[in-house]
Design a protein around this motif. Structure first.
Motif, PDB file in Angstrom:
ATOM      1  N   THR A   1      30.072  43.739  37.591  1.00  0.00           N
ATOM      2  CA  THR A   1      31.308  44.430  37.244  1.00  0.00           C
ATOM      3  C   THR A   1      30.956  45.560  36.276  1.00  0.00           C
ATOM      4  O   THR A   1      29.799  45.720  35.885  1.00  0.00           O
ATOM      5  CB  THR A   1      32.335  43.492  36.569  1.00  0.00           C
ATOM      6  N   ALA A   2      31.952  46.312  35.879  1.00  0.00           N
ATOM      7  CA  ALA A   2      31.766  47.317  34.844  1.00  0.00           C
ATOM      8  C   ALA A   2      32.722  47.016  33.697  1.00  0.00           C
ATOM      9  O   ALA A   2      33.928  46.861  33.918  1.00  0.00           O
ATOM     10  CB  ALA A   2      32.024  48.723  35.381  1.00  0.00           C
ATOM     11  N   ASN A   3      32.174  46.885  32.488  1.00  0.00           N
ATOM     12  CA  ASN A   3      32.988  46.699  31.293  1.00  0.00           C
ATOM     13  C   ASN A   3      33.516  48.079  30.911  1.00  0.00           C
ATOM     14  O   ASN A   3      32.771  48.927  30.423  1.00  0.00           O
ATOM     15  CB  ASN A   3      32.142  46.096  30.167  1.00  0.00           C
TER      16      ASN A   3
ATOM     17  N   VAL B   1      37.040  28.040  37.112  1.00  0.00           N
ATOM     18  CA  VAL B   1      37.507  28.463  38.425  1.00  0.00           C
ATOM     19  C   VAL B   1      38.248  29.786  38.321  1.00  0.00           C
ATOM     20  O   VAL B   1      38.007  30.730  39.095  1.00  0.00           O
ATOM     21  CB  VAL B   1      38.407  27.388  39.061  1.00  0.00           C
ATOM     22  N   GLU B   2      39.132  29.885  37.340  1.00  0.00           N
ATOM     23  CA  GLU B   2      39.876  31.129  37.132  1.00  0.00           C
ATOM     24  C   GLU B   2      38.929  32.268  36.769  1.00  0.00           C
ATOM     25  O   GLU B   2      39.093  33.408  37.240  1.00  0.00           O
ATOM     26  CB  GLU B   2      40.915  30.936  36.021  1.00  0.00           C
ATOM     27  N   LEU B   3      37.913  31.986  35.935  1.00  0.00           N
ATOM     28  CA  LEU B   3      36.967  33.026  35.537  1.00  0.00           C
ATOM     29  C   LEU B   3      36.178  33.539  36.740  1.00  0.00           C
ATOM     30  O   LEU B   3      35.972  34.756  36.885  1.00  0.00           O
ATOM     31  CB  LEU B   3      36.016  32.499  34.464  1.00  0.00           C
ATOM     32  N   ILE B   4      35.725  32.647  37.596  1.00  0.00           N
ATOM     33  CA  ILE B   4      35.000  33.074  38.791  1.00  0.00           C
ATOM     34  C   ILE B   4      35.881  33.954  39.665  1.00  0.00           C
ATOM     35  O   ILE B   4      35.447  34.997  40.180  1.00  0.00           O
ATOM     36  CB  ILE B   4      34.485  31.837  39.556  1.00  0.00           C
ATOM     37  N   HIS B   5      37.135  33.590  39.818  1.00  0.00           N
ATOM     38  CA  HIS B   5      38.064  34.421  40.583  1.00  0.00           C
ATOM     39  C   HIS B   5      38.295  35.757  39.886  1.00  0.00           C
ATOM     40  O   HIS B   5      38.406  36.805  40.540  1.00  0.00           O
ATOM     41  CB  HIS B   5      39.386  33.680  40.784  1.00  0.00           C
ATOM     42  N   ASP B   6      38.381  35.727  38.549  1.00  0.00           N
ATOM     43  CA  ASP B   6      38.533  36.967  37.780  1.00  0.00           C
ATOM     44  C   ASP B   6      37.377  37.923  38.036  1.00  0.00           C
ATOM     45  O   ASP B   6      37.566  39.132  38.236  1.00  0.00           O
ATOM     46  CB  ASP B   6      38.589  36.661  36.273  1.00  0.00           C
ATOM     47  N   VAL B   7      36.164  37.391  37.992  1.00  0.00           N
ATOM     48  CA  VAL B   7      34.970  38.229  38.158  1.00  0.00           C
ATOM     49  C   VAL B   7      34.933  38.839  39.556  1.00  0.00           C
ATOM     50  O   VAL B   7      34.653  40.038  39.719  1.00  0.00           O
ATOM     51  CB  VAL B   7      33.692  37.411  37.885  1.00  0.00           C
ATOM     52  N   LEU B   8      35.218  38.043  40.571  1.00  0.00           N
ATOM     53  CA  LEU B   8      35.218  38.558  41.938  1.00  0.00           C
ATOM     54  C   LEU B   8      36.292  39.624  42.132  1.00  0.00           C
ATOM     55  O   LEU B   8      36.070  40.644  42.793  1.00  0.00           O
ATOM     56  CB  LEU B   8      35.426  37.407  42.923  1.00  0.00           C
ATOM     57  N   GLN B   9      37.453  39.410  41.530  1.00  0.00           N
ATOM     58  CA  GLN B   9      38.516  40.410  41.625  1.00  0.00           C
ATOM     59  C   GLN B   9      38.144  41.663  40.856  1.00  0.00           C
ATOM     60  O   GLN B   9      38.359  42.790  41.327  1.00  0.00           O
ATOM     61  CB  GLN B   9      39.834  39.838  41.102  1.00  0.00           C
TER      62      GLN B   9
ATOM     63  N   VAL C   1      40.829  43.967  35.464  1.00  0.00           N
ATOM     64  CA  VAL C   1      40.952  42.549  35.152  1.00  0.00           C
ATOM     65  C   VAL C   1      40.554  42.335  33.703  1.00  0.00           C
ATOM     66  O   VAL C   1      39.469  42.741  33.286  1.00  0.00           O
ATOM     67  CB  VAL C   1      40.065  41.694  36.082  1.00  0.00           C
ATOM     68  N   VAL C   2      41.436  41.724  32.943  1.00  0.00           N
ATOM     69  CA  VAL C   2      41.187  41.468  31.524  1.00  0.00           C
ATOM     70  C   VAL C   2      40.654  40.051  31.378  1.00  0.00           C
ATOM     71  O   VAL C   2      41.296  39.089  31.810  1.00  0.00           O
ATOM     72  CB  VAL C   2      42.458  41.683  30.694  1.00  0.00           C
TER      73      VAL C   2
END
Length: 407
Positions: free
Chosen positions: A208-210, A233-241, A253-254
């Motif tokens: 990702t890009a910060n 689980v939510e974090l993994i989905h966050d990263v993929l999104q 995505v925050v």
């Protein structure tokens, strides 16, 4: 505006955005308050309970460096049992939006030839981030991979936002449908399978890009999956999104983090903002890693660039949107080629074998929308056929002269 003339996802979505602005949409948008990480704490922030969850894309993380400095041979055998004293193959899957169907088809066809390796490490950015977990887990997940890239349509990725309030929001479209898609396909079973492979020493990395720091970030998905972090689980989905969150078009995505016992957040967007494809940071001494792990033979790097690499001439109408779209497409193409040159240089430096696949320029099908299932199915079939025929992996980046010309 003729959307069928565009070949990359950024251009496709840009034209979709123009259409959204020109018509009345539904819904509204808002931007919740943030608590951004202060500059002085940038290098101290961690995901609670997962200290190895991520690292900067331009550094060798301190925790990994210390491990390779202090581990004994028995330590390496124990913590990397699945990849120790074994041949290594690494797969890097690029961005490209709907063009990710090419890489998906290539992987499925490769399975059917019986020559596809069990990848020691898989990396992904943007659409490659959605491919990577399935590629990492292997041929048993080819059916899911095919379904993602042959049945998905634009309305399964984005929905309109009201153009009257869009200028006051954080994006032109709502990616709620994309989040639902990620949640459906990257299930708890998938995450548990990733965790099991991580414990053997295999690695799944997503880029990702910060946006706050303006730096690429590499997320260790296996470390997150194998952790006790309650939000994993939510974090993994966050990263993929986040890896697919094209700035301005898609909402950022925050992601919550902690530093000095306080809670903050970071804003992450499309990994393609930093690079179109990656294998590992240039700062990493990969020869040290392969020596410590007693890798057998020459490590092989396979890069799937879900894009066309050849320049394409196109007369541009003298108008702000065509000019802007064409400029962005040109930047993406040349950035992607630059990434390939960097990966090739690292392969030469570190003694790895370089292999490159990309969409051939004679594929002339055109999509009718940003994510056109018909177009994607044809592109999937192309990758599939090329793999079954024995894909002609390129050993150098396009335009690179491997040896000096003869007089």
């Amino acid at each position: 505006m003729d959307i069928t003339k565009t070949r990359t996802i950024h251009a496709l979505l840009s034209r979709l955005i123009v259409a959204v602005v020109m018509v009345t949409g539904v819904g509204c948008t808002s931007t919740p308050a943030r608590n951004p990480l202060p500059l002085e704490l940038t290098n101290q922030a961690v995901v609670p309970g997962v200290p190895e969850a991520r690292f900067w894309g331009d550094e060798w993380p301190k925790f990994a460096l210390e491990r390779f400095d202090t581990f004994t041979e028995n330590d390496f055998q124990r913590y990397f049992e699945g990849i120790y004293n074994q041949p290594h193959s690494y797969l890097a899957v690029s961005g490209g939006g709907a063009n990710g169907a090419f890489g998906a088809g290539l992987l499925v066809g490769w399975t059917q030839t019986g020559t596809r390796p069990d990848f020691t490490m898989v990396t992904g950015i943007s659409t490659g981030a959605l491919t990577a977990p399935f590629a990492f887990l292997g041929p048993d997940y080819d059916d899911q991979l095919k379904k993602v890239y042959t049945t998905t349509s634009t309305n399964m990725i984005v929905k309109r936002r009201n153009p009257l309030v869009t200028p006051f929001g954080d994006a032109m479209v709502d990616t709620g449908p994309l989040r639902a898609l990620i949640t459906t396909y990257i299930s708890t079973d998938i995450i548990e399978a990733v965790a099991r492979e991580h414990k053997k020493g295999r690695r799944l990395f997503i880029g990702t890009a910060n946006l706050d720091a303006g730096r690429s970030v590499i997320w260790n998905m296996g470390a997150i999956a194998a952790s006790d972090y309650p939000r994993k689980v939510e974090l993994i989905h966050d990263v993929l999104q986040a890896s697919s969150a094209i700035p301005v078009a898609f909402p950022p995505v925050v992601i919550p983090v902690e530093a000095n016992g306080q809670s903050f957040d970071e804003m992450h967007v499309d990994g393609g903002t930093g690079s179109q494809v990656f294998v590992y940071p240039a700062a990493v001494d990969w020869k040290l890693i392969t020596n410590k792990l007693k890798v057998q033979g020459t490590p092989k790097v396979y890069v799937i660039r879900n894009s066309f690499l050849d320049p394409d001439y196109r007369g541009v109408r003298r108008s702000i949107f065509p000019i802007g779209i064409r400029t962005i497409n040109s930047l993406i193409r040349t950035q992607g080629i630059g990434d390939l040159y960097q990966i090739y240089t690292l392969c030469v430096r570190d003694g790895n074998e370089f292999n490159l696949a990309y969409i051939p320029s004679d594929f002339s099908e055109q999509p009718s929308e940003g994510f056109d299932p018909v177009y994607m199915s044809k592109l999937f079939d192309l990758g599939h056929r090329m793999a079954l025929a024995g894909y002609p992996w390129q050993k150098v980046p396009p335009g690179f002269r491997a040896t000096a010309p003869h007089d």
